[in-house]
Design an enzyme around this catalytic site. Structure first.
Site, mmCIF file in Angstrom:
data_model
loop_
_atom_site.group_PDB
_atom_site.id
_atom_site.type_symbol
_atom_site.label_atom_id
_atom_site.label_comp_id
_atom_site.label_asym_id
_atom_site.label_seq_id
_atom_site.Cartn_x
_atom_site.Cartn_y
_atom_site.Cartn_z
ATOM 1 N N ASN A 178 0.698 -1.440 -0.303
ATOM 2 C CA ASN A 178 -0.642 -0.002 -0.276
ATOM 3 C C ASN A 178 1.058 1.220 0.059
ATOM 4 O OD1 ASN A 178 0.553 0.236 2.969
ATOM 5 N ND2 ASN A 178 -0.933 -0.620 3.670
ATOM 6 N N ARG A 179 0.460 2.027 0.118
ATOM 7 C CA ARG A 179 1.012 3.528 0.103
ATOM 8 C C ARG A 179 2.418 4.041 1.128
ATOM 9 N NH1 ARG A 179 -3.322 8.139 -0.833
ATOM 10 N NH2 ARG A 179 -3.719 7.160 0.949
ATOM 11 N N ALA A 180 1.606 3.609 2.398
ATOM 12 C CA ALA A 180 2.339 3.241 3.649
ATOM 13 C C ALA A 180 3.484 2.749 3.415
ATOM 14 C CB ALA A 180 1.390 3.352 4.620
ATOM 15 N N GLU A 181 2.914 1.429 2.968
ATOM 16 C CA GLU A 181 4.351 0.668 2.824
ATOM 17 C C GLU A 181 5.162 1.214 1.812
ATOM 18 O OE1 GLU A 181 1.603 -2.984 4.475
ATOM 19 O OE2 GLU A 181 1.877 -2.574 2.200
ATOM 20 N N ASP A 210 -6.236 -8.138 1.249
ATOM 21 C CA ASP A 210 -6.316 -9.745 1.280
ATOM 22 C C ASP A 210 -7.232 -9.512 0.079
ATOM 23 O OD1 ASP A 210 -5.029 -9.769 3.443
ATOM 24 O OD2 ASP A 210 -6.719 -9.948 4.556
#
Length: 315
Positions: free
Chosen positions: A200-203, A268
């Site tokens: 995701n964006r944060a990861e 998921d």
């Protein structure tokens, strides 16, 4: 491109064979009424009226793939306890083949959410890392099962089940399997050689640093894709949709959620849908488009949920 060009027939989805491995969790929900504040502390008192259990983590990926009709097998570790038995029972109900290891040294990971007035008031996590002996047995079982499946999904929640992820990717790729990884942590190097990563964006930002423009994001994402020798990098960006980076270029998919109610488990659903479509021989960009649609549907539901073929395609 018309819908008929990329919508797989039900028979094609039933032919998709997915082996999913990762961190297994049991999601518990306690729903109740909130009508007063505790006299013991300034916190709401929840009178529990209803309880639900759902599959979480890698088990939620399997649940989503099975809901679409894919032939699904799940590997992971649970405790030799009541929660582990609940996971096994629910997997059986979804038609998922269970290859779980039961570790007597740990308890099954549980995430308990307390819901009042349709809002999450509290989450309590119970978790322990699997033992080394069980993890070694799990890797041997993974290698033995690989020939029976076409697509491998590794669902990493950084709870210890995928400490051998580099070896798992190497083994799967050596047999020509596509490997999709939902990554976690501050080091993506163990995922090198996978077919596709879905951070995701944060990861992603945690790995490559921040960006101010789309051009900067593209450079950072493509550099990471090349560095890890990935076929593709799919960045899920919440309200900004998702962006697919390949050697052939960049394609952006706008967000399709009409109403965002709960984002838990959305990743998921996305990777399960993507893997199911690829297993049904749907081209990558079309598979991402369908997965994006599935993500938009599931965030309109409470908690870890699934999307059905009927919701996606109308059949």
């Amino acid at each position: 491109m018309t819908p008929s060009e990329h919508v797989p027939a039900p028979a094609a989805l039933h032919s998709a064979r997915l082996l999913i491995a990762g961190d297994i969790m049991l999601d518990r929900y306690w729903f109740g009424e909130v009508s007063r504040i505790s006299p013991e502390a300034p916190v709401p008192v929840v009178r529990v009226q209803r309880r639900e259990e759902r599959l979480g983590g890698a088990a939620n990926v399997a649940r989503n793939a099975s809901a679409l009709g894919a032939q699904t097998g799940l590997m992971g570790v649970v405790g030799e306890d009541e929660a582990g038995a609940a996971v096994e029972r629910m997997l059986k109900e979804t038609g998922t083949a269970s290859y779980l290891n039961h570790d007597t040294a740990i308890s099954t990971i549980i995430k308990l959410r307390v819901i009042g007035r349709q809002q999450q008031l509290l989450r309590i996590d119970f978790e322990e890392a699997p033992s080394d002996i069980v993890l070694r047995d799990k890797l041997s079982k993974f290698n033995a099962l690989l020939p029976e499946y076409d697509i491998v999904v590794l669902s990493d929640y950084a709870k210890g089940a995928l400490v051998n992820v580099a070896a798992m990717i190497k083994a799967a790729r050596s047999l020509g399997k596509k490997v999709l990884v939902d990554p976690k942590g501050d080091d993506f190097s163990p995922y090198a050689g996978a077919s596709l990563l879905t951070p995701n964006r944060a990861e992603l930002q945690h790995i490559v640093g921040s960006w101010k423009t789309e051009e900067q994001l593209t450079v950072k994402a493509q550099n990471l894709r090349a560095e890890l020798a990935l076929e593709a990098l799919l960045v899920t960006r919440s309200e900004e949709g998702m962006t697919l980076y390949t050697a052939g270029g960049v394609r952006h998919f706008p967000a399709m959620a009409r109403e965002v109610y709960d984002v838990s488990g959305a990743g998921d659903t996305v990777i399960a849908t993507l893997a199911s479509m690829l297993g049904a021989k749907v081209p990558l960009e079309d598979a991402v488009e369908i997965a994006n649609r599935a993500g938009g549907i599931v965030v309109g539901k409470l908690g870890t949920a699934t999307v059905t073929r009927e919701e996606l395609f109308g059949f």
